[in-house]
Design a protein around this motif. Structure first.
Motif: not given
Length: 162
Positions: A54-66
């Motif tokens: 349930d705590w998986q971040p939204p897909s847009w967060a991956f680009g913001a982190v990577w």
């Protein structure tokens, strides 16, 4: 002192040479990011059916982190390669290259192979590579501490015996 109307001179050979490791690291990291990102398909039916927390971040967060993560990898690699010399630089470059290949390969192992087990194996290989790279970076970029002034025992330093 330079006057305001003087234009800066273009980089000479030595200035470009000193920036070459950072430029090479940035290009290698960018290439790894592009190759890895081409395998990602977070909208695939396979990925959507995976049991995710349930705590998986939204897909847009991956680009913001990577994005900043890859920028920090490029900075650290460029700094390390710029400080290392000779065989140590060659070994460090090989370690960075291996790590970037594993980074890009993880997406292919997980998304293209559609295999969490392959992704886990890639993660284990990345962990080994990261540990090796940290050790190699620490040994090849270590510099002795600089002293701003000379000290004599008992003067500006604690006595040698207590």
């Amino acid at each position: 002192m330079r006057s305001i109307d003087e234009r800066p001179q273009p980089f000479g050979r030595d200035e470009w040479k000193s920036r070459a490791p950072a430029a090479a690291a940035a290009a290698a990291v960018a290439a790894a990011a592009v190759v890895g990102s081409r395998a990602v398909d977070a909208d695939s039916a396979w990925y959507k059916t995976l049991d995710k927390p349930d705590w998986q971040p939204p897909s847009w967060a991956f680009g913001a982190v990577w994005t900043p993560l890859y920028a920090s990898i490029a900075w650290a690699a460029g700094r390390g390669l710029g400080r290392a010399r000779g065989v140590e630089r060659t070994r460090l470059a090989a370690g960075v290259g291996t790590n970037l290949v594993l980074n890009a390969a993880w997406n292919h192992l997980f998304f293209r192979c559609r295999s969490p087990r392959a992704g886990l194996a890639g993660t284990a290989l990345l962990d080994v590579s990261n540990a090796h790279l940290i050790r190699r970076m620490a040994t090849s970029t270590a510099r002795p501490p600089r002293r701003s002034f000379r000290t004599r025992p008992g003067v500006c330093s604690p006595p040698l015996s207590t």
